[in-house]
Scaffold this motif. Sequence first.
Motif, PDB file in Angstrom:
ATOM      1  N   VAL A 131       0.875  -1.338  -0.048  1.00 16.40           N
ATOM      2  CA  VAL A 131      -0.086  -0.063  -0.032  1.00 16.40           C
ATOM      3  C   VAL A 131       0.997   0.993   0.066  1.00 16.40           C
ATOM      4  CG1 VAL A 131      -1.647   1.285   1.344  1.00 16.40           C
ATOM      5  CG2 VAL A 131      -1.876  -1.139   1.256  1.00 16.40           C
ATOM      6  N   ARG A 132       1.989   0.971   0.782  1.00 14.33           N
ATOM      7  CA  ARG A 132       2.735   2.132   0.828  1.00 14.33           C
ATOM      8  C   ARG A 132       3.600   2.625  -0.519  1.00 14.33           C
ATOM      9  NH1 ARG A 132       3.242   5.113   6.256  1.00 14.33           N
ATOM     10  NH2 ARG A 132       2.324   3.422   7.566  1.00 14.33           N
ATOM     11  N   VAL A 133       4.063   1.836  -1.163  1.00 12.18           N
ATOM     12  CA  VAL A 133       4.538   1.951  -2.335  1.00 12.18           C
ATOM     13  C   VAL A 133       3.697   2.453  -3.525  1.00 12.18           C
ATOM     14  CG1 VAL A 133       5.542   0.712  -4.424  1.00 12.18           C
ATOM     15  CG2 VAL A 133       6.673   0.260  -1.959  1.00 12.18           C
ATOM     16  N   ALA A 134       2.371   1.958  -3.691  1.00 10.89           N
ATOM     17  CA  ALA A 134       1.325   2.336  -4.478  1.00 10.89           C
ATOM     18  C   ALA A 134       1.041   3.693  -4.042  1.00 10.89           C
ATOM     19  CB  ALA A 134       0.219   1.428  -4.349  1.00 10.89           C
ATOM     20  N   ASP A 135       0.922   4.281  -2.892  1.00 11.78           N
ATOM     21  CA  ASP A 135       0.862   5.508  -2.486  1.00 11.78           C
ATOM     22  C   ASP A 135       1.795   6.568  -2.812  1.00 11.78           C
ATOM     23  OD1 ASP A 135      -1.706   4.893  -1.259  1.00 11.78           O
ATOM     24  OD2 ASP A 135      -0.970   5.024   0.946  1.00 11.78           O
ATOM     25  N   VAL A 136       3.076   6.100  -3.256  1.00 12.40           N
ATOM     26  CA  VAL A 136       4.228   6.956  -3.594  1.00 12.40           C
ATOM     27  C   VAL A 136       3.782   7.570  -5.125  1.00 12.40           C
ATOM     28  CG1 VAL A 136       6.659   7.064  -4.173  1.00 12.40           C
ATOM     29  CG2 VAL A 136       6.014   5.999  -2.286  1.00 12.40           C
ATOM     30  N   PHE A 137       3.408   6.712  -5.945  1.00 11.16           N
ATOM     31  CA  PHE A 137       3.205   6.828  -7.287  1.00 11.16           C
ATOM     32  C   PHE A 137       1.875   7.426  -7.457  1.00 11.16           C
ATOM     33  CE2 PHE A 137       6.004   3.049  -7.498  1.00 11.16           C
ATOM     34  CZ  PHE A 137       7.200   3.564  -8.569  1.00 11.16           C
ATOM     35  N   HIS A 138       0.930   7.100  -6.781  1.00 14.81           N
ATOM     36  CA  HIS A 138      -0.462   7.908  -6.647  1.00 14.81           C
ATOM     37  C   HIS A 138      -0.291   9.248  -6.168  1.00 14.81           C
ATOM     38  CE1 HIS A 138      -2.455   4.416  -8.068  1.00 14.81           C
ATOM     39  NE2 HIS A 138      -2.494   3.908  -7.064  1.00 14.81           N
ATOM     40  N   ALA A 139       0.365   9.795  -5.255  1.00 11.10           N
ATOM     41  CA  ALA A 139       0.799  10.987  -4.536  1.00 11.10           C
ATOM     42  C   ALA A 139       1.392  11.734  -5.531  1.00 11.10           C
ATOM     43  CB  ALA A 139       1.469  10.926  -3.368  1.00 11.10           C
ATOM     44  N   ALA A 140       2.298  11.172  -6.220  1.00 12.37           N
ATOM     45  CA  ALA A 140       3.291  12.137  -7.419  1.00 12.37           C
ATOM     46  C   ALA A 140       2.191  12.317  -8.433  1.00 12.37           C
ATOM     47  CB  ALA A 140       4.468  11.057  -7.704  1.00 12.37           C
ATOM     48  N   GLN A 141       1.156  11.504  -8.808  1.00 14.54           N
ATOM     49  CA  GLN A 141       0.452  11.661 -10.036  1.00 14.54           C
ATOM     50  C   GLN A 141      -0.641  12.733  -9.438  1.00 14.54           C
ATOM     51  OE1 GLN A 141      -0.957   8.052 -11.611  1.00 14.54           O
ATOM     52  NE2 GLN A 141       1.125   7.225 -11.778  1.00 14.54           N
ATOM     53  N   ARG A 142      -1.145  12.621  -8.255  1.00 15.22           N
ATOM     54  CA  ARG A 142      -1.895  13.756  -8.020  1.00 15.22           C
ATOM     55  C   ARG A 142      -1.292  15.119  -7.868  1.00 15.22           C
ATOM     56  NH1 ARG A 142      -3.605   9.579  -4.104  1.00 15.22           N
ATOM     57  NH2 ARG A 142      -2.273  10.558  -2.502  1.00 15.22           N
ATOM     58  N   THR A 143      -0.131  15.098  -7.524  1.00 14.40           N
ATOM     59  CA  THR A 143       0.728  16.449  -7.369  1.00 14.40           C
ATOM     60  C   THR A 143       0.688  17.025  -8.646  1.00 14.40           C
ATOM     61  OG1 THR A 143       1.632  15.593  -5.262  1.00 14.40           O
ATOM     62  CG2 THR A 143       2.890  17.737  -6.381  1.00 14.40           C
ATOM     63  N   SER A 144       1.334  16.319  -9.765  1.00 17.43           N
ATOM     64  CA  SER A 144       1.873  16.744 -11.061  1.00 17.43           C
ATOM     65  C   SER A 144       0.558  16.723 -11.862  1.00 17.43           C
ATOM     66  CB  SER A 144       3.058  15.875 -11.276  1.00 17.43           C
ATOM     67  OG  SER A 144       2.822  14.647 -11.761  1.00 17.43           O
ATOM     68  N   GLY A 145      -0.168  16.001 -11.544  1.00 17.24           N
ATOM     69  CA  GLY A 145      -1.429  15.673 -12.865  1.00 17.24           C
ATOM     70  C   GLY A 145      -0.958  14.769 -13.601  1.00 17.24           C
ATOM     71  N   PRO A 146      -1.992  14.471 -14.696  1.00 15.18           N
ATOM     72  CA  PRO A 146      -1.602  13.716 -15.675  1.00 15.18           C
ATOM     73  C   PRO A 146      -0.440  13.890 -16.607  1.00 15.18           C
ATOM     74  CG  PRO A 146      -3.921  13.871 -15.613  1.00 15.18           C
ATOM     75  CD  PRO A 146      -3.117  15.031 -14.630  1.00 15.18           C
ATOM     76  N   ARG A 147       0.473  12.973 -16.874  1.00 17.73           N
ATOM     77  CA  ARG A 147       1.745  13.499 -17.620  1.00 17.73           C
ATOM     78  C   ARG A 147       2.018  12.262 -18.648  1.00 17.73           C
ATOM     79  NH1 ARG A 147       6.465  11.494 -15.317  1.00 17.73           N
ATOM     80  NH2 ARG A 147       6.391  10.678 -13.340  1.00 17.73           N
ATOM     81  N   GLN A 148       2.531  12.531 -19.743  1.00 17.93           N
ATOM     82  CA  GLN A 148       2.874  11.453 -20.477  1.00 17.93           C
ATOM     83  C   GLN A 148       4.025  10.651 -19.958  1.00 17.93           C
ATOM     84  OE1 GLN A 148       4.083  12.963 -24.124  1.00 17.93           O
ATOM     85  NE2 GLN A 148       4.223  10.743 -25.279  1.00 17.93           N
ATOM     86  N   GLY A 149       4.194   9.283 -19.798  1.00 15.65           N
ATOM     87  CA  GLY A 149       5.168   8.642 -19.360  1.00 15.65           C
ATOM     88  C   GLY A 149       5.026   8.213 -17.928  1.00 15.65           C
ATOM     89  N   ALA A 150       3.966   8.683 -17.496  1.00 16.08           N
ATOM     90  CA  ALA A 150       3.823   8.243 -16.042  1.00 16.08           C
ATOM     91  C   ALA A 150       3.650   6.724 -15.576  1.00 16.08           C
ATOM     92  CB  ALA A 150       2.682   8.968 -15.104  1.00 16.08           C
ATOM     93  N   ALA A 151       4.087   6.096 -14.531  1.00 19.87           N
ATOM     94  CA  ALA A 151       3.828   4.830 -14.255  1.00 19.87           C
ATOM     95  C   ALA A 151       2.310   4.239 -14.222  1.00 19.87           C
ATOM     96  CB  ALA A 151       4.703   4.463 -12.996  1.00 19.87           C
ATOM     97  N   THR A 152       2.210   3.059 -14.619  1.00 23.73           N
ATOM     98  CA  THR A 152       0.946   2.489 -14.398  1.00 23.73           C
ATOM     99  C   THR A 152       1.040   1.597 -13.371  1.00 23.73           C
ATOM    100  OG1 THR A 152       0.485   2.358 -16.984  1.00 23.73           O
ATOM    101  CG2 THR A 152      -0.780   0.714 -15.594  1.00 23.73           C
ATOM    102  N   VAL A 153       0.231   1.839 -12.349  1.00 24.57           N
ATOM    103  CA  VAL A 153       0.385   0.847 -11.049  1.00 24.57           C
ATOM    104  C   VAL A 153      -0.539  -0.062 -10.923  1.00 24.57           C
ATOM    105  CG1 VAL A 153       0.800   1.184  -8.527  1.00 24.57           C
ATOM    106  CG2 VAL A 153       1.591   3.027  -9.872  1.00 24.57           C
ATOM    107  N   VAL A 154      -0.223  -1.222 -10.545  1.00 25.58           N
ATOM    108  CA  VAL A 154      -1.121  -2.483 -10.205  1.00 25.58           C
ATOM    109  C   VAL A 154      -1.062  -2.975  -8.848  1.00 25.58           C
ATOM    110  CG1 VAL A 154      -1.914  -4.899 -10.930  1.00 25.58           C
ATOM    111  CG2 VAL A 154      -1.038  -3.270 -12.860  1.00 25.58           C
TER     112      VAL A 154
END
Length: 284
Positions: A131-154
């Motif tokens: 859960v902690r690892v997934a939150d790192v990527f999700h928090a970064a995407q919420r901060t920067s908004g949608p961007r090309q090349g962003a990680a797909t997290v499963v």
Amino acid sequence: MSENQNLLAEQRRALILDEVRRRGGVRVNELTRKLGVSDMTVRRDLDALARQGVLEKVHGGAVPLVEASTHEPGFEAKSGLELSAKEDIARAAAELVSPGAAIALSGGTTTFALAHQLLDVPDLTVVTNSVRVADVFHAAQRTSGPRQGAATVVLTGGVRTPSDSLVGPVADQAIATLHFDLLFLGVHGISVEAGLSTPNLAEAETNRRLVQSARRVVVVADHTKWGTVGLSSFASLDQVDTLVTDSGLPDGARAEIAEHLRRLVVAGGPEEPDEEPDGESADA
């Protein structure tokens, strides 16, 4: 350990814990001299470390805590330990990741540190049961908004452990259907005899599934994990392609590891040569 009044609390406590483990116990007056801080500061540090469950306070000092093989510290208790080593390991491990790769990150505070180092690697597919690892990527995407090349997290489903990993049949079934290029695996303990181990039986089974689904297995573990054995083993050293650790690993341990692993990366120190156990090149 040199005297330094300007150490941050977390750095000072890491030094205290290392001294306790290395010597088998220390006295408060010894620590005040070595660290150049007050008796009250040392006692507060020992109180904090005792609350984290990593040492035991005794009259006039502290001794290592002898943990049962079933003891599983929580994420918060582990997150303040060996911080600089984990950051070194994370930076070194991130260099193994190529853009566009499909990778998996298990639970743990070292893989959590690694996740932060991977935020700028483009087009990653990240499978994780943390859960902690997934939150790192999700928090970064919420901060920067949608961007090309962003990680797909499963993020797998499952039952949450004290270390905030998702384990059990739901996680196992999800992982069994996937295949990834690299698995970055945090561990509770690592040794020649027991291999990789954890105190949590369900987590051991989920980690086995992760290993089975990976083309290459990279263990990220600081030097304090060497020689620690949890209740359940889930992989042998021969199943590990690379160990990324820190320069605190003793020379004797490095020699033992070299007999079983293809590659040892010592973060903050010279890298060991890539070599198969039988002497063949790792790329052969």
